[in-house]
Design an enzyme around this catalytic site. Sequence first.
Site, PDB file in Angstrom:
ATOM      1  N   GLY C  29      16.529  17.009  16.234  1.00 34.04           N
ATOM      2  CA  GLY C  29      15.361  17.448  16.977  1.00 34.04           C
ATOM      3  C   GLY C  29      15.453  18.864  17.489  1.00 34.04           C
ATOM      4  O   GLY C  29      14.460  19.435  17.913  1.00 34.04           O
ATOM      5  N   CYS C 237      -8.710   0.004   1.730  1.00 38.04           N
ATOM      6  CA  CYS C 237      -8.926   1.044   0.724  1.00 38.04           C
ATOM      7  C   CYS C 237     -10.003   0.564  -0.244  1.00 38.04           C
ATOM      8  O   CYS C 237      -9.974  -0.567  -0.721  1.00 38.04           O
ATOM      9  CB  CYS C 237      -7.623   1.329  -0.029  1.00 38.04           C
ATOM     10  SG  CYS C 237      -7.856   2.422  -1.449  1.00 38.04           S
ATOM     11  N   CYS C 240      -8.004   0.217  -3.926  1.00 41.32           N
ATOM     12  CA  CYS C 240      -6.953  -0.765  -4.176  1.00 41.32           C
ATOM     13  C   CYS C 240      -6.966  -1.907  -3.169  1.00 41.32           C
ATOM     14  O   CYS C 240      -6.186  -2.849  -3.280  1.00 41.32           O
ATOM     15  CB  CYS C 240      -5.587  -0.095  -4.200  1.00 41.32           C
ATOM     16  SG  CYS C 240      -4.980   0.347  -2.573  1.00 41.32           S
ATOM     17  N   CYS C 262      -6.837   5.378  -0.092  1.00 42.42           N
ATOM     18  CA  CYS C 262      -5.481   5.684   0.338  1.00 42.42           C
ATOM     19  C   CYS C 262      -5.236   7.175   0.219  1.00 42.42           C
ATOM     20  O   CYS C 262      -5.575   7.789  -0.796  1.00 42.42           O
ATOM     21  CB  CYS C 262      -4.462   4.975  -0.552  1.00 42.42           C
ATOM     22  SG  CYS C 262      -4.461   3.201  -0.386  1.00 42.42           S
ATOM     23  N   CYS C 268      -1.631   4.062  -4.089  1.00 39.89           N
ATOM     24  CA  CYS C 268      -2.916   3.495  -4.489  1.00 39.89           C
ATOM     25  C   CYS C 268      -2.895   3.184  -5.994  1.00 39.89           C
ATOM     26  O   CYS C 268      -3.291   2.107  -6.431  1.00 39.89           O
ATOM     27  CB  CYS C 268      -4.022   4.492  -4.181  1.00 39.89           C
ATOM     28  SG  CYS C 268      -5.671   3.755  -4.139  1.00 39.89           S
TER      29      CYS C 268
END
Lengths: 256, 227, 285
Positions: C29, C237, C240, C262, C268
């Site tokens: 970080g 979606c 899909c 997606c 997808c």
Amino acid sequence: MTPLLQVKNIKKFYGSRIGCTDVTFDLYPGEVMGIVGESGSGKSTLLNSLAGHLAPDCGEVVFDTRADGPVDTVTMSEAERRMLSRTDWAFVHQHARDGLRMSVSAGGNIGERLMAVGDRHYGSIRERAADWLGRVEISENRIDDRPSAFSGGMQQRLQIARNLVTGPRLVFMDEPTGGLDVSVQARLLDLLRGLVREMGLSAIIVTHDLAVVRLLADRLMVMKDGRVVETGLTDQVLDDPQHSYTQLLVSSVLQV
Amino acid sequence: MIELNNVSKSFILHNQGSAVIPVMQNATLCVKPGECVGLTGVSGAGKSTLMRVIYGNYLAASGSVVVGGVDVAKAEPREILALRRETLGYVSQFLRVVPRVPTLDVVAEPLLAVGTPVGQARDKAASLLAQLNIPEPLWGLSPTTFSGGEQQRVNIARGFAYDYPAMLLDEPTASLDAQNRTTVLGLIDTAKARGAAIIGIFHDEAARETVCDCFVDVSDFSPKAMA
Amino acid sequence: MSDYNFAYLDEQTKRMIRRSILKGLAVPGYQVPFASREMPMPYGWGTGGVQVSAATLTPDDTLKVIDQGADDTTNAVSIRKFFEKTAGVDTTEETAEASVIQTRHRIPEAELTEDQILVYQVPIPEPLRFLEPRETETRKMHALEEYGLMHVKLYEDISQHGAIATAYAYPVKVEGRYVMDPSPIPKFDNPKMEMAAIQLFGAGREQRIYALPPYTQVVSLDFEDYPFEASKADHPCDLCGAEDSYLDEVILDDAGSRMFVCSDTDYCRSRCEAGHSGRLGEEAA
């Protein structure tokens, strides 16, 4: 009784020029001390050295901390000093925009210190922000407005609320009423006086306005050319000044 | 309670050729609890100056000014502040307050300063204001806008709000009508009865005779060397 | 093979970048400064991510590049071509096949594994920047763990919108220490950051690299009474039928019709190939 703040022989030079030198005093809990003097007399340098904004060249600024008792803030770690300045200390700048986040709402400005010390409940932060807005006489429905939409006097009051929300014990003020018109000044002074008494605050107020110190300060320190020339009870120094410079200062005030 | 020993006071005017103006020499007096001492002397003799020295407002050049065990001439500012809060009251001729503070709070302030609960302090303030005939509609307003007489009565109410063991009264009855004058004299008598040591300046001779137990002529303290 | 050194950058530069990456991994970080090079593409096009990828790639790697989840947008295509040309590595569009994935603003839907590296393109690495413009001050705030300001931003969100409206680049706290900007990924992806793969973040213009080792604790900042929510559009979606993936909204005409698909094109496509179908699946296919 232990003094809240013990200032010992503070010196600050800018190169070979004196900022302030040989300043020593004790401040007791609940006391308000005024520092007066003309521009360039070293009063702001002194205040910034005390508050940790400037590193003094020598001397001690011993603060009676809640946890460990008296500690020299000049030599403590920066992390500790910054923690102190977010919790037990407060600093009110002359220009509110130096002490506020202008792009953050009034509520966010007040809440910042709370969040800085770990408050993570939005509802309670907001409640305390609203409470403090009320205490500094700003309508609660301005809580989501930015300080840029506030008048100068309101900004100054917001700055005070932002500083006092964590219940500090020592407040540094640099010309808190400077640049405000007189009616706004009176309101601010009244507010400050009330808060000082209600919260048992100790304060160090730098100003060149003798009327301000007469109303707010218990004690007075007069500075000239970086040195303290006279100290004492506020009304005694103003009504019976001993040093030639103080006499000049007092006699130079224009009467209304 | 109040004891002055060989107090002298002079002003040095640094900015006017360092002129030294002696105004008082060898002031010595003593006030016991329950006693009221009146200061006399012509205008300019130094009555108010003496009071201000006792209150710590003027710095005594030499001698001792002991009030309730504290020597005001040498004490630290915070000792004097504590003394003013708890022991020594002062009714001056002028009212000096922050603009905007309501009269009721101005009068209650000395009580609040010693930790009296707000309600109790306000009740006491209200009863004093009523006694001194300040119309109730004015209580919520700042005394800065009041007439001279009203301001003075507010000042008196403030001075008597807290039961100080020692008090300094500078012309408390000046410019008061008969009724208010009687009220003020009554307040002074009550204070004496509870054991307060009082030093007062009264131009009003009748009042002076009523409340004072003895008199001190301030002219006796005038610097002789100058004459 | 081309006349370029492997993966465009010279070996010294790659070593310099690797040192920064290692330091970043050692201090999760923390923003490690590095001497960012000029790359043959404009700032904002992923110069930081490209440099990190260049320093990470080996000739045996298989590279996948996505832009907002898609393999076939300009940015993704050009970066993929760039490494095909300068490093000669294999490339793929399938998440599971890739060993190094460079991404702009998304984390793939398929769970990543321990032998994969995810490289993020970062525009502004400093999460405190919009509230505190001074770099000296933000560095000090990181050093002293003064992160109250981050919550001020979230406070402002709630006070203005009634909820935390920050939808992307949602700040996180890493291993209870550094507050980090996860790059502009949707906050839907934030919970995925506690993953098996190594995550590297490169900011070219700002000259910063930071990193998350595998299984690092990543907590999204929030309030007790306004907890973090990994939100997405409330639809399946349209191609899909997936109900668990992050969706893009596509406007279809000027009569108000729209579709949700997606954002992860590989996810997808593989679902469609496996026989799943959404509302518009048939006609689109």
